[in-house]
Design a protein around this motif. Structure first.
Motif, PDB file in Angstrom:
ATOM      1  N   ALA A 126      46.012  61.479 -41.683  1.00  0.00           N
ATOM      2  CA  ALA A 126      45.197  60.789 -40.679  1.00  0.00           C
ATOM      3  C   ALA A 126      44.887  61.778 -39.564  1.00  0.00           C
ATOM      4  O   ALA A 126      45.767  62.521 -39.122  1.00  0.00           O
ATOM      5  CB  ALA A 126      45.926  59.561 -40.139  1.00  0.00           C
ATOM      6  N   PHE A 127      43.622  61.807 -39.143  1.00  0.00           N
ATOM      7  CA  PHE A 127      43.180  62.726 -38.109  1.00  0.00           C
ATOM      8  C   PHE A 127      42.512  61.934 -36.989  1.00  0.00           C
ATOM      9  O   PHE A 127      42.399  60.723 -37.045  1.00  0.00           O
ATOM     10  CB  PHE A 127      42.171  63.742 -38.673  1.00  0.00           C
ATOM     11  N   GLY A 128      42.078  62.655 -35.968  1.00  0.00           N
ATOM     12  CA  GLY A 128      41.242  62.017 -34.953  1.00  0.00           C
ATOM     13  C   GLY A 128      41.633  62.313 -33.522  1.00  0.00           C
ATOM     14  O   GLY A 128      40.802  62.175 -32.623  1.00  0.00           O
ATOM     15  N   ASP A 129      42.872  62.720 -33.254  1.00  0.00           N
ATOM     16  CA  ASP A 129      43.312  62.962 -31.880  1.00  0.00           C
ATOM     17  C   ASP A 129      43.768  64.406 -31.720  1.00  0.00           C
ATOM     18  O   ASP A 129      43.951  65.142 -32.699  1.00  0.00           O
ATOM     19  CB  ASP A 129      44.450  62.009 -31.501  1.00  0.00           C
ATOM     20  N   SER A 130      43.979  64.801 -30.464  1.00  0.00           N
ATOM     21  CA  SER A 130      44.440  66.157 -30.179  1.00  0.00           C
ATOM     22  C   SER A 130      45.184  66.171 -28.855  1.00  0.00           C
ATOM     23  O   SER A 130      45.127  65.213 -28.074  1.00  0.00           O
ATOM     24  CB  SER A 130      43.258  67.131 -30.131  1.00  0.00           C
ATOM     25  N   TYR A 131      45.845  67.296 -28.595  1.00  0.00           N
ATOM     26  CA  TYR A 131      46.519  67.499 -27.323  1.00  0.00           C
ATOM     27  C   TYR A 131      46.425  68.971 -26.963  1.00  0.00           C
ATOM     28  O   TYR A 131      46.881  69.833 -27.714  1.00  0.00           O
ATOM     29  CB  TYR A 131      47.986  67.061 -27.395  1.00  0.00           C
ATOM     30  N   GLN A 132      45.771  69.265 -25.838  1.00  0.00           N
ATOM     31  CA  GLN A 132      45.561  70.638 -25.383  1.00  0.00           C
ATOM     32  C   GLN A 132      44.924  71.498 -26.482  1.00  0.00           C
ATOM     33  O   GLN A 132      45.276  72.653 -26.669  1.00  0.00           O
ATOM     34  CB  GLN A 132      46.879  71.254 -24.921  1.00  0.00           C
ATOM     35  N   LEU A 161      55.828  57.046 -32.686  1.00  0.00           N
ATOM     36  CA  LEU A 161      55.374  57.844 -31.553  1.00  0.00           C
ATOM     37  C   LEU A 161      56.264  59.066 -31.326  1.00  0.00           C
ATOM     38  O   LEU A 161      56.465  59.497 -30.184  1.00  0.00           O
ATOM     39  CB  LEU A 161      55.303  56.983 -30.290  1.00  0.00           C
ATOM     40  N   GLU A 162      56.759  59.650 -32.389  1.00  0.00           N
ATOM     41  CA  GLU A 162      57.472  60.916 -32.334  1.00  0.00           C
ATOM     42  C   GLU A 162      56.673  61.961 -33.112  1.00  0.00           C
ATOM     43  O   GLU A 162      55.894  61.621 -34.007  1.00  0.00           O
ATOM     44  CB  GLU A 162      58.875  60.788 -32.914  1.00  0.00           C
ATOM     45  N   GLY A 163      56.841  63.211 -32.748  1.00  0.00           N
ATOM     46  CA  GLY A 163      56.077  64.261 -33.412  1.00  0.00           C
ATOM     47  C   GLY A 163      56.861  65.538 -33.551  1.00  0.00           C
ATOM     48  O   GLY A 163      57.873  65.762 -32.874  1.00  0.00           O
ATOM     49  N   VAL A 164      56.385  66.395 -34.445  1.00  0.00           N
ATOM     50  CA  VAL A 164      56.962  67.719 -34.671  1.00  0.00           C
ATOM     51  C   VAL A 164      55.881  68.745 -34.383  1.00  0.00           C
ATOM     52  O   VAL A 164      54.777  68.664 -34.931  1.00  0.00           O
ATOM     53  CB  VAL A 164      57.481  67.864 -36.113  1.00  0.00           C
ATOM     54  N   ALA A 165      56.183  69.705 -33.522  1.00  0.00           N
ATOM     55  CA  ALA A 165      55.204  70.706 -33.121  1.00  0.00           C
ATOM     56  C   ALA A 165      55.148  71.844 -34.127  1.00  0.00           C
ATOM     57  O   ALA A 165      56.170  72.244 -34.701  1.00  0.00           O
ATOM     58  CB  ALA A 165      55.547  71.248 -31.735  1.00  0.00           C
ATOM     59  N   PRO A 208      46.872  76.941 -40.541  1.00  0.00           N
ATOM     60  CA  PRO A 208      46.460  76.255 -39.310  1.00  0.00           C
ATOM     61  C   PRO A 208      47.402  75.144 -38.884  1.00  0.00           C
ATOM     62  O   PRO A 208      47.350  74.707 -37.727  1.00  0.00           O
ATOM     63  CB  PRO A 208      45.072  75.694 -39.676  1.00  0.00           C
ATOM     64  N   TRP A 209      48.265  74.698 -39.786  1.00  0.00           N
ATOM     65  CA  TRP A 209      49.231  73.668 -39.413  1.00  0.00           C
ATOM     66  C   TRP A 209      50.243  74.190 -38.395  1.00  0.00           C
ATOM     67  O   TRP A 209      50.947  73.386 -37.759  1.00  0.00           O
ATOM     68  CB  TRP A 209      49.934  73.132 -40.657  1.00  0.00           C
ATOM     69  N   ASP A 210      50.341  75.503 -38.229  1.00  0.00           N
ATOM     70  CA  ASP A 210      51.228  76.052 -37.201  1.00  0.00           C
ATOM     71  C   ASP A 210      50.727  75.720 -35.802  1.00  0.00           C
ATOM     72  O   ASP A 210      51.495  75.789 -34.835  1.00  0.00           O
ATOM     73  CB  ASP A 210      51.336  77.575 -37.340  1.00  0.00           C
ATOM     74  N   ARG A 211      49.430  75.380 -35.656  1.00  0.00           N
ATOM     75  CA  ARG A 211      48.861  75.018 -34.361  1.00  0.00           C
ATOM     76  C   ARG A 211      48.542  73.531 -34.291  1.00  0.00           C
ATOM     77  O   ARG A 211      47.683  73.111 -33.516  1.00  0.00           O
ATOM     78  CB  ARG A 211      47.605  75.845 -34.082  1.00  0.00           C
ATOM     79  N   ALA A 212      49.228  72.748 -35.101  1.00  0.00           N
ATOM     80  CA  ALA A 212      49.022  71.301 -35.110  1.00  0.00           C
ATOM     81  C   ALA A 212      50.298  70.584 -34.678  1.00  0.00           C
ATOM     82  O   ALA A 212      51.390  71.165 -34.675  1.00  0.00           O
ATOM     83  CB  ALA A 212      48.606  70.828 -36.501  1.00  0.00           C
ATOM     84  N   ILE A 213      50.126  69.346 -34.290  1.00  0.00           N
ATOM     85  CA  ILE A 213      51.259  68.466 -33.995  1.00  0.00           C
ATOM     86  C   ILE A 213      51.304  67.436 -35.108  1.00  0.00           C
ATOM     87  O   ILE A 213      50.350  66.678 -35.296  1.00  0.00           O
ATOM     88  CB  ILE A 213      51.110  67.786 -32.625  1.00  0.00           C
TER      89      ILE A 213
END
Length: 423
Positions: A126-132, A161-165, A208-213
């Motif tokens: 699922a996509f659609g949002d971002s942060y910085q 609502l938890e994530g892995v950077a 590119p997943w290294d720059r994703a949350i």
């Protein structure tokens, strides 16, 4: 034929030419004197040769590294299943996280695939949002473990609502944030009230997943006011999902233990009208074949550049012989055979060529390392370029061709003994 043998064959014209011209002679003291006297001119020739070799070798090494890096980025994506459309668009969206608008697959299709006994992992995205500027990607804990090879600092997400950077993001564990709606310049802040908490950091993947949350797919659905695919609010994140409550996914990543099973499932899904299945590696191979024409053009340009540089250098050497024409003619008058005089000229030119090629390879290696860092930063794919046999073959071929032409320059040196002595 091994790479070492190929390199030796490419260098053989230089060796044979030198043996033919220098057999029985020792021209090195005279060559050393010429180099010392005309050291600044020689330095200009060496620099010109080095720049030519460095540019050609760096182009070839960088193109190869780019192909290897993109293939490495896709190796965790065994098969992608999506609605019928462009495989290339879906590959860029799933593997390289490029924003795109594609149709969604429903929960019935997902559960049909996930329920197969031979499917080890079936992960919706699922996509659609971002942060910085970093995209948020919703998926399952199982796929996250697979993507990071189980190497996660902290822990996996356990709540919507938890994530892995990703490894390349400067987000500490415990950091909270509200995502922006959209990715890139179109992202809009303040549309979502939910806040995520970073609970882990993923090991580097070179993609590119290294720059994703990476967050639970349920969190992306919930943030957009959709169902989370579960009947109970207390259900753990990840499958199973209720087909009727499944909001939809643009792609399903599938991993299976056996390659024949993957091919069988792909054939089965491609025979349907509502699904499309493909291997990202196969799509990349097709892309490489198209890019092959570009690679050939780049290699041809590098070759042409080196030939032009070789001609320019040898023309300059021919002009340079005019400067010490008197000395070489005097050698001939004193009894030195024509072969010795030609051998001196050839040795002088070959020393410059060898020095230029070696310096060019060193400069090319440094330039390649810098280019790799720049390209990796721009496309978010780990590009690690290293010099290999193709670059050495290019340098060896250039050296051989130029050294043979240098012998022709020697043969074309002035023959006018009396005229030279009267100058």
């Amino acid at each position: 034929m091994s790479d070492a043998v190929t390199a030796a064959l490419l260098l053989s014209p230089t060796v044979l030419t030198g043996a033919a011209l220098l057999w029985g002679f020792r021209p090195l003291p005279l060559v050393g004197a010429l180099l010392k006297r005309y050291r600044w001119i020689a330095a200009v020739f060496v620099a010109l040769i080095a720049l030519s070799v460095a540019m050609g070798a760096a182009l070839i090494a960088q193109e190869r590294a780019l192909r290897e890096g993109s293939a490495r980025a896709a190796e965790k994506f065994d098969m992608v299943i999506a609605a019928p459309g462009s495989e290339l668009t879906l590959m860029f969206a799933t593997v390289f996280l490029q924003p795109s608008n594609v149709p969604l697959l429903d929960g019935f299709i997902f559960n049909e695939i996930a329920a197969r006994e031979d499917v080890e992992i079936a992960a919706p995205l699922a996509f659609g949002d971002s942060y910085q500027g970093a995209p948020l990607v919703g998926t399952t804990p199982e796929f996250l473990v697979h993507l990071a090879n189980g190497e996660i600092e902290g822990r996996l997400f356990q709540a919507p609502l938890e994530g892995v950077a990703g490894a390349a993001l400067n987000l500490e564990i415990g950091h909270t944030f509200a995502p922006a709606h959209g990715v890139g310049e179109s992202a809009e802040e303040g549309l979502h009230g939910d806040e995520y908490t970073i609970v882990g950091r993923m090991a580097p993947t070179g993609s590119p997943w290294d720059r994703a949350i990476i967050v639970p797919v349920e969190g992306v659905w919930q943030t957009h006011g959709l169902s989370d695919g579960k009947r109970s609010a207390d259900a753990p994140v990840g499958p199973p999902f209720v087909s009727e409550l499944f909001p939809g996914t643009p792609a399903i990543i599938v991993r299976m233990d056996r390659l024949p099973d993957l091919y069988s499932l792909r054939a089965e899904l491609n025979a349907r009208e509502d699904t499309m299945a493909f291997f990202p590696g196969t799509v990349l191979s097709g892309l490489y074949s198209v890019m092959g024409d570009i690679r050939d053009a780049m290699s041809f340009m590098a070759l042409v550049t080196q030939v032009l540089v070789a001609v320019a250098v040898l023309t300059g050497l021919f002009i340079l012989t005019q400067l010490f024409r008197r000395q070489l003619t005097l050698l001939h008058v004193l009894g030195a055979p024509r072969r010795f005089v030609v051998g001196v000229l050839w040795s002088f030119a070959t020393v410059l060529l060898v020095a230029g090629v070696i310096l060019g390879l060193v400069l090319g290696a440094g330039a390649t390392s810098i280019l790799s860092s720049i390209v990796s930063e721009r496309i978010d794919v780990l590009v690690t370029a290293r010099f290999s046999w193709p670059e050495l073959h290019l340098a060896a071929g250039f050296l051989s061709l130029s050294s043979v032409l240098a012998a022709l320059v020697g043969l074309a040196s002035p023959r006018g003994t009396a005229e030279a002595l009267r100058d």
